[in-house]
Scaffold this active site. Structure first.
Site, mmCIF file in Angstrom:
data_model
loop_
_atom_site.group_PDB
_atom_site.id
_atom_site.type_symbol
_atom_site.label_atom_id
_atom_site.label_comp_id
_atom_site.label_asym_id
_atom_site.label_seq_id
_atom_site.Cartn_x
_atom_site.Cartn_y
_atom_site.Cartn_z
ATOM 1 C CG HIS A 140 -13.241 3.139 2.890
ATOM 2 N ND1 HIS A 140 -13.967 4.133 3.501
ATOM 3 C CD2 HIS A 140 -11.961 3.353 3.245
ATOM 4 C CE1 HIS A 140 -13.158 4.915 4.199
ATOM 5 N NE2 HIS A 140 -11.920 4.461 4.045
ATOM 6 C CG ASN A 166 -1.879 1.079 1.304
ATOM 7 O OD1 ASN A 166 -1.811 2.013 0.510
ATOM 8 N ND2 ASN A 166 -2.796 0.995 2.240
ATOM 9 N NE ARG A 204 -6.280 1.473 -0.121
ATOM 10 C CZ ARG A 204 -6.240 2.618 0.547
ATOM 11 N NH1 ARG A 204 -5.156 2.972 1.192
ATOM 12 N NH2 ARG A 204 -7.288 3.398 0.572
ATOM 13 C CD GLU A 248 -9.624 -1.578 4.159
ATOM 14 O OE1 GLU A 248 -9.262 -1.228 5.298
ATOM 15 O OE2 GLU A 248 -9.857 -0.785 3.246
ATOM 16 N NE ARG A 293 -10.191 12.450 3.856
ATOM 17 C CZ ARG A 293 -10.015 11.121 3.787
ATOM 18 N NH1 ARG A 293 -10.997 10.294 4.101
ATOM 19 N NH2 ARG A 293 -8.863 10.640 3.388
#
Ligand code: AMP
Length: 404
Positions: free
Chosen positions: A185, A18, A96, A389, A246
């Protein structure tokens, strides 16, 4: 949990990478293990403080790699794998990749053509895709013969219908600039939705679940018959529910107002919305739910307010997802907050009582019953499912690289 039987049990190993702009996370899966055998991270890349650390068989190691870039980190990682006798069994590498645009509806074996398409999506994810490309190219240079797979955050959401992914903007902006909802996601939403259907004994072909991935980044997804039909994140991961730093949804006119009143540039406003808002912005102290929960328990009113706004906005977004479903079997909580914060789960379910949710406080406080359920017998079901994940990326990497 074991890998499904269709994959051969073996001692091949699969490295999952990743790549971020200044970091590179990695996990190595050996054979059919669903837990990574080796995990690590290289951080502060291209600075004097660059370093790589990893954990293998319970032992943590770290090495300073001043000024190292992605390529140098990978070189070190391959050397570490060699020293641990893990290099020769390395069979494939999965990456990823945040954005697959409209090109990728599923994971893909990396070819020059696939790489070109990932590059074409860079404009849509200028911070993330170039980092993934750097990682892919660095592997290609050092191990040209090893198969590589790209697994996209956006791919699962490519089944959304146009009425869910279009904004109320001139259609020409979708056609010429690709402005639409993409969602993120995806690997997590897909995995936990399937897992919940399996755990609850539902018929996947006639099922409707809403998945709430609540980590540092948060998004909600409506999954009908195993397919994403709507999701809260949009053109970028800034849209949707409130997150650690965020803002999530705000009135778009706030941009103009801030620019006029505070003389902020667009870049400064974007930075404010991405890095100084959300839980951090309201609490004024932390983006971390665990920290805020402890502060709230000690009487910190601002931390309490941040959690209240977070939970209410979540509940509102979850309720909005119902429009995409033709039936609603269960709400699924996952991610660091979804899996661990009984406080957030409790508040969200209480807000949604009108949908037939009845919290079982005892079950919720202990992290669910043996299935992960946190609701009473009479209630509509809400369940905790741990996301995996990296393992999903490993599974796709195996599937796309193993000979039939
Ligand atoms: P993730 O990005 O999935 O690792 O999730 C990170 C978020 O999960 C942070 O806000 C953490 O504070 C939160 N988290 C992790 N463990 C707990 C916990 N036991 N209680 C509340 N929040 C938690």
């Amino acid at each position: 949990m074991r890998a499904s039987k269709e994959f051969r049990l073996n001692n091949n190993s699969y490295l999952i990478i990743n790549s971020g702009s200044s970091s590179l996370k990695f996990s190595l899966f050996i054979g059919d293990n669903s837990e990574a055998d080796l995990t690590g991270i290289a951080e502060r890349l291209a600075t004097e403080q660059a370093e790589i650390s990893w954990k293998y068989q319970g032992q943590k190691s770290e090495v300073k790699l001043a000024d190292a870039d992605h390529a140098q980190v990978l070189k070190k990682l391959f050397a570490v794998l060699s020293e641990l006798n893990l290099f020769d069994s390395l069979t494939a590498i999965g990456h990823r990749v945040v954005h697959g645009g409209e090109y990728f509806k599923e994971s893909a074996l990396i070819t020059p053509n696939v790489l070109n398409k990932i590059e074409a999506c860079s404009a849509l994810a200028p911070l993330h895709n170039p980092a993934a490309i750097t990682g892919i190219k660095a592997v290609t240079e050092q191990l040209p013969d090893i198969p590589q797979v790209a697994v996209f955050d956006t791919a699962f959401h490519q089944t959304m219908p146009a009425h869910a992914y279009l904004y109320g903007l001139p259609y020409e902006l979708y056609q010429s600039q690709g402005i639409r909802k993409y969602g993120f996601h995806g690997t997590s939403h897909q995995y936990v939705a399937n897992k919940a259907v399996e755990i609850l004994g539902l018929d996947k072909a006639d099922s409707g679940v809403i998945t709430a991935h609540l980590g540092n980044g948060c998004s909600i997804s409506a999954v009908q018959n195993g397919l994403s039909v709507d999701t809260s994140m949009g053109f970028t991961p800034l849209e949707g529910v409130m997150m650690g730093t965020r803002s999530g949804d705000i009135d778009p006119s706030i941009h103009q107002f801030l620019a006029n009143k505070l003389k902020l540039s667009l870049t400064e406003i974007t930075d404010l919305l991405n890095k100084r808002s959300g839980l951090l912005g309201i609490s004024g102290s932390s983006n971390d739910m665990r920290t805020l929960s402890a502060q709230a328990a000690n009487g910190d009113k601002q931390a309490e307010l941040a959690i209240e706004v977070f939970a209410y906005r979540l509940a509102k977004s979850i309720a909005s997802m119902l429009a995409g479903l033709s039936r609603f079997d269960a709400l699924v909580f996952t991610g660091g907050i979804g899996e661990n914060s009984f406080l957030v789960r409790g508040k969200v379910l209480n807000h949604l009582a009108v949908l037939g949710f009845e919290l079982d406080e005892k079950l919720n406080n202990k992290g669910g019953d043996e299935l992960g359920l946190v609701t009473t017998q009479a209630s509509r079901k809400a369940i905790i499912v741990q996301t995996q994940e990296e393992w999903v990326i490993a599974q796709d990497t195996i599937r796309l690289t193993q000979p039939a």
